[in-house]
Motif scaffolding. Structure first.
Motif, PDB file in Angstrom:
ATOM      1  N   ASN A 188       0.128  -1.188  -0.190  1.00  0.00           N
ATOM      2  CA  ASN A 188       0.158   0.026  -0.158  1.00  0.00           C
ATOM      3  C   ASN A 188       0.931   1.743   0.462  1.00  0.00           C
ATOM      4  O   ASN A 188       2.159   1.243   0.560  1.00  0.00           O
ATOM      5  CB  ASN A 188      -1.074   0.053   1.382  1.00  0.00           C
ATOM      6  CG  ASN A 188      -1.909   1.571   1.404  1.00  0.00           C
ATOM      7  OD1 ASN A 188      -1.153   2.383   1.834  1.00  0.00           O
ATOM      8  ND2 ASN A 188      -2.917   0.955   0.886  1.00  0.00           N
ATOM      9  N   THR A 189       0.785   2.496  -0.682  1.00  0.00           N
ATOM     10  CA  THR A 189       0.889   3.857  -1.275  1.00  0.00           C
ATOM     11  C   THR A 189       1.260   4.238   0.236  1.00  0.00           C
ATOM     12  O   THR A 189       3.550   4.364   0.332  1.00  0.00           O
ATOM     13  CB  THR A 189       0.714   4.597  -1.815  1.00  0.00           C
ATOM     14  OG1 THR A 189       0.461   3.641  -3.534  1.00  0.00           O
ATOM     15  CG2 THR A 189       1.569   5.598  -2.068  1.00  0.00           C
ATOM     16  N   PHE A 190       0.202   4.729   1.215  1.00  0.00           N
ATOM     17  CA  PHE A 190       0.306   4.792   2.856  1.00  0.00           C
ATOM     18  C   PHE A 190       1.561   3.757   3.328  1.00  0.00           C
ATOM     19  O   PHE A 190       2.747   4.639   4.309  1.00  0.00           O
ATOM     20  CB  PHE A 190      -0.759   5.066   3.018  1.00  0.00           C
ATOM     21  CG  PHE A 190      -0.561   5.026   4.877  1.00  0.00           C
ATOM     22  CD1 PHE A 190      -0.137   6.972   4.899  1.00  0.00           C
ATOM     23  CD2 PHE A 190      -0.597   4.513   5.622  1.00  0.00           C
ATOM     24  CE1 PHE A 190       0.421   7.000   6.349  1.00  0.00           C
ATOM     25  CE2 PHE A 190      -1.016   4.870   6.956  1.00  0.00           C
ATOM     26  CZ  PHE A 190       0.259   6.051   7.555  1.00  0.00           C
ATOM     27  N   GLY A 246     -10.788   7.882   1.834  1.00  0.00           N
ATOM     28  CA  GLY A 246     -10.270   8.024   3.238  1.00  0.00           C
ATOM     29  C   GLY A 246      -8.587   7.216   3.676  1.00  0.00           C
ATOM     30  O   GLY A 246      -7.448   7.777   3.695  1.00  0.00           O
ATOM     31  N   MET A 247      -8.395   6.842   2.214  1.00  0.00           N
ATOM     32  CA  MET A 247      -6.804   6.278   2.009  1.00  0.00           C
ATOM     33  C   MET A 247      -5.939   7.394   1.190  1.00  0.00           C
ATOM     34  O   MET A 247      -5.029   7.553   1.299  1.00  0.00           O
ATOM     35  CB  MET A 247      -6.991   4.957   0.122  1.00  0.00           C
ATOM     36  CG  MET A 247      -5.087   4.076   0.279  1.00  0.00           C
ATOM     37  SD  MET A 247      -4.796   4.234   1.945  1.00  0.00           S
ATOM     38  CE  MET A 247      -5.570   2.330   2.625  1.00  0.00           C
ATOM     39  N   MET A 248      -7.032   8.080   0.254  1.00  0.00           N
ATOM     40  CA  MET A 248      -6.489   9.367  -0.127  1.00  0.00           C
ATOM     41  C   MET A 248      -5.923  10.381   0.754  1.00  0.00           C
ATOM     42  O   MET A 248      -4.564  10.870   0.345  1.00  0.00           O
ATOM     43  CB  MET A 248      -6.854   9.701  -1.260  1.00  0.00           C
ATOM     44  CG  MET A 248      -6.606  11.376  -1.825  1.00  0.00           C
ATOM     45  SD  MET A 248      -5.179  11.072  -2.615  1.00  0.00           S
ATOM     46  CE  MET A 248      -5.679   9.951  -4.703  1.00  0.00           C
ATOM     47  N   LEU A 283      -5.133   9.681   3.683  1.00  0.00           N
ATOM     48  CA  LEU A 283      -3.761   8.888   4.566  1.00  0.00           C
ATOM     49  C   LEU A 283      -2.528   8.662   3.194  1.00  0.00           C
ATOM     50  O   LEU A 283      -1.631   9.284   4.173  1.00  0.00           O
ATOM     51  CB  LEU A 283      -3.931   7.649   5.277  1.00  0.00           C
ATOM     52  CG  LEU A 283      -4.865   7.281   5.840  1.00  0.00           C
ATOM     53  CD1 LEU A 283      -5.391   5.919   6.284  1.00  0.00           C
ATOM     54  CD2 LEU A 283      -4.331   7.482   6.810  1.00  0.00           C
ATOM     55  N   ILE A 284      -3.006   7.841   1.961  1.00  0.00           N
ATOM     56  CA  ILE A 284      -1.113   8.952   1.371  1.00  0.00           C
ATOM     57  C   ILE A 284      -0.990  10.529   1.248  1.00  0.00           C
ATOM     58  O   ILE A 284       0.023  10.501   1.260  1.00  0.00           O
ATOM     59  CB  ILE A 284      -1.712   8.103  -0.365  1.00  0.00           C
ATOM     60  CG1 ILE A 284      -2.550   7.175  -0.137  1.00  0.00           C
ATOM     61  CG2 ILE A 284      -1.317   8.468  -0.878  1.00  0.00           C
ATOM     62  CD1 ILE A 284      -3.260   6.496  -1.688  1.00  0.00           C
TER      63      ILE A 284
END
Length: 480
Positions: free
Chosen positions: A23-25, A310-312, A314-315
């Protein structure tokens, strides 16, 4: 040595994301820890630096980004975006269909993030292309150019919003400059480049595309959607509020009148966070209550928009952590000292660093945020317009989208292109957006006006001479 460590960290990040499929984060946090240790940061400061970078970045952007996502989703779910697109297409007519797509995509692109705008507009482009019996790519290129330019240059999109915060630039000024730069850039990278692309990859314009992966799309009868005027007003409302505040500040600085209650209210309303909140409240009414949509359904749209980003978030926070490590680890100061005796403009430097990171990492947002860690210490040495540095970083982060960028694969699959055709259309389009955008940014900087004019003229002349073949009939003009 610091630059070698940074380069090694970027390579490691690339390996973790593309090689190990992490995962990128998670990859960003791992690399931030490793780079911090490699730079010799005191062990007790490593975690606080990473936490400070993550929190500082999200603290600035989370409110604007979150409210912006809700606003865009409400406009899309209510049919406002479809109304804007279809009305403009009907008004412009068949002969100017490309320009209708450009204007519609630009307006929608201000309110919606790149991926969301792409997914929303592609079915409309497909249906119009089928109805007029023209190439989907003939409409797809202008659409993609408008969405990419708004994503790269205009708040409340994450890249320019975060970068402006890191550089201390006025977001309203960034918005005004960004619009002035984005409009001509879209014209060159969209309708004009389409003529060049037809010569570079003619077979790509015969592809029928495939949007089955999008699933069943929510469509509306035109009479079921909000009015065109209210849809445009709702989408553009944050832009209007921020623009009014910025113009008042510019007039005040020029004329020199004192602050008063009215000025302070305008400044509060035009603050990006306040503007986004007021725009969302307006959307609650125009896209929901006024159309007798239950408030629960409106809130469901808001909730789904936040789940999607949400994931964006965090990234973006992970990118901020990596950026802070570069600053606290002394890399930024080292770069500033390295370029102390050079005549290179911070605009060119910011663009170059962002471009290198974008090509290496794929993510435009991560590239832009990481660039700030190298550029911020350098800015103290120069009297430079921070809004232009923000836009130069955004321009660099849009360059050369290729196989490590999700946007590359979305364009390839939706339009049914081969790898070569995707490189010949989308990758070149993103590069034109970056380079031409830089040219117009340099035009705004008096010390580099000649360089800016040269870049823009070269781009325009190259496109002109590649499109002088006369168009023989209407069908050919429409890309059939």
């Amino acid at each position: 040595m610091p630059l070698f460590i940074v380069a090694a960290g970027i390579v490691l990040l690339l390996i973790l994301i593309t090689g190990f499929k992490l995962n990128t984060f998670v990859s960003l946090i791992i690399v931030a820890f490793i780079v911090a240790l490699a730079l010799g940061m005191p062990l007790e400061n490593v975690v606080s630096s990473i936490e400070g970078g993550l929190g500082g970045t999200l603290g600035h952007i989370a409110l604007i980004f979150g409210l912006g996502a809700m606003l865009g989703r409400l406009i899309a779910d209510a049919g406002g975006a479809q109304r804007i697109a279809m009305t403009l297409i009907n008004k412009f007519g068949e002969k100017r269909i490309q320009w209708a797509v450009v204007v519609a995509s630009f307006i929608v692109g201000i309110a919606l993030f790149f991926e969301v705008g792409l997914v929303l507009l592609i079915p409309i482009v497909f249906s119009i292309a089928k109805e007029l019996r023209i190439s989907i790519l003939y409409l797809g290129i202008p659409m993609a150019a408008a969405l990419l330019a708004t994503h790269s240059f205009l708040p409340p999109h994450p890249g320019p919003t975060v970068i402006a915060g890191e550089y201390g630039a006025d977001l309203g000024v960034v918005l005004l400059y960004g619009i002035m730069i984005a409009i001509p850039t879209v014209i060159i990278a969209g309708p004009l480049f389409t003529k060049v692309a037809k010569k570079i990859a003619p077979d790509a314009f015969n592809k029928t595309g495939n949007i089955d992966s999008l699933g069943e799309q929510k469509t509306f009868k035109l009479e079921q959607t909000p009015g065109f005027g209210i849809s445009v007003l709702t989408a553009m409302f944050p832009v209007l509020l921020m623009a009014i505040s910025t113009i008042v500040d510019l007039v005040q600085n020029s004329v020199g009148f004192e602050d008063n209650t009215i000025i302070e209210i305008i400044r509060l309303v035009g603050n990006p966070s306040s503007a986004m909140l007021l725009s969302l409240l307006l959307a609650f009414y125009t896209m929901g209550i006024a159309r007798k949509i239950p408030i629960k359904q409106v809130m469901d749209s808001c909730a789904s928009s936040i789940a999607a980003i949400g994931m964006m978030l965090l990234i973006i926070g992970g990118g901020g952590a990596f950026k802070q490590v570069l600053i606290d680890g002394g890399v930024g100061d080292y770069v500033a000292e390295l370029f102390k005796e050079t005549s290179m403009s911070p605009l060119l430097f910011a663009w170059l660093v962002a471009a290198i990171l974008r090509i290496s990492l794929g993510s435009a947002t991560v590239a832009a945020i990481s660039t700030a860690g190298l550029v911020v210490p350098m800015l103290a040495q120069y009297d430079v317009n921070l809004a232009l540095v923000t836009l130069a970083t955004g321009a660099g982060s849009s360059i050369c989208s290729h196989v490590n960028d999700a946007g590359f694969w979305m364009i390839k699959e939706y339009f049914g292109l081969s790898m070569k055709e995707t490189f010949s259309t989308w990758t070149i389009l993103s590069t034109i957006t970056s380079v031409v955008g830089l040219g117009f940014i340099l035009l705004f900087d008096a010390s580099f006006i000649i360089a800016g004019i040269a870049i823009v003229l070269i781009s325009v002349v190259a496109i002109y001479f590649s499109t002088i073949t006369p168009i023989k009939d209407k069908r050919k003009a429409l890309g059939a």
